[in-house]
Enzyme design. Sequence first.
Site, PDB file in Angstrom:
ATOM      1  NE  ARG A 115      42.089  28.187  45.968  1.00  0.00           N
ATOM      2  CZ  ARG A 115      42.252  29.486  45.726  1.00  0.00           C
ATOM      3  NH1 ARG A 115      42.564  30.304  46.707  1.00  0.00           N
ATOM      4  NH2 ARG A 115      42.099  29.955  44.510  1.00  0.00           N
ATOM      5  NE  ARG A 153      33.351  44.049  39.977  1.00  0.00           N
ATOM      6  CZ  ARG A 153      33.953  42.897  39.792  1.00  0.00           C
ATOM      7  NH1 ARG A 153      33.695  42.183  38.735  1.00  0.00           N
ATOM      8  NH2 ARG A 153      34.834  42.438  40.667  1.00  0.00           N
ATOM      9  NE  ARG A 211      37.975  45.919  41.253  1.00  0.00           N
ATOM     10  CZ  ARG A 211      38.272  44.636  41.095  1.00  0.00           C
ATOM     11  NH1 ARG A 211      39.373  44.278  40.494  1.00  0.00           N
ATOM     12  NH2 ARG A 211      37.470  43.712  41.571  1.00  0.00           N
ATOM     13  CE  LYS A 241      47.819  36.223  45.132  1.00  0.00           C
ATOM     14  NZ  LYS A 241      47.017  35.054  45.186  1.00  0.00           N
ATOM     15  NE  ARG A 292      37.354  38.943  47.447  1.00  0.00           N
ATOM     16  CZ  ARG A 292      37.710  39.885  46.566  1.00  0.00           C
ATOM     17  NH1 ARG A 292      36.992  40.967  46.431  1.00  0.00           N
ATOM     18  NH2 ARG A 292      38.778  39.723  45.827  1.00  0.00           N
TER      19      ARG A 292
END
Length: 217
Positions: free
Chosen positions: A88, A160, A127, A13, A171
């Site tokens: 939201r 991480r 990542r 996004k 998530r």
Amino acid sequence: MRLIFLGPPGAGKGTQAVFVKKTYGLAHISTGDILRAQVKQETELGKTAKGYMDAGKLVPDDVIIGMIRERLGEEDCAKGFILDGFPRTVPQAVALAELLKSMGRHLTAVICFDAADDLLVERLSGRRTCRNCGAIYNVSFHPPEKENVCDACGGPLMQRDDDREDVIRNRLRVYKEQTAPLIEYYEREGLLRRFDAGGAPDSLVALVAELAGKDDA
Ligand SMILES: [Zn+2]
């Protein structure tokens, strides 16, 4: 053109918002940024919001809506905006519709970024972050020249905790639960447009061009 970008983490996004913003001269509004700015400038709304945050509570909708009302009145919103991270919930969406109506405005469209969980997991879990300088790589899409070594400073790369597959899948689950009613709401309102975030980025360009052509305001 007044748009809402709705999509899971990893759907791109932010990257797309930068492009659309530049092409159409829109303001990119992230509620996180507004909140931080108001708190920093110690405005009345900022002080109220900080009170809630310091107490570990969610900032109530009317405070957030107040901030958005002010933000939408700023000069850079004249040609329109992209809202990112807001609304939201359905009550927030209803409040936003009322706010826009009171300003004689309306939403052009809500662009829903769709992507398969596996693709998002691949993007996000690949990542790697440099322990030394914080540079970010991706094992699939932007790998360092030498495995696990930072191109910029030679430091060691790490994954991480936020980028672990189980954390990401959780998530994504939370995102879906939270946004499903919102997606239904905008579908009923006839504002929802779906965008395949796993496909070619050009398809969003075409969709936004189509919306811009139809936009009457
Ligand atoms: Zn580095």
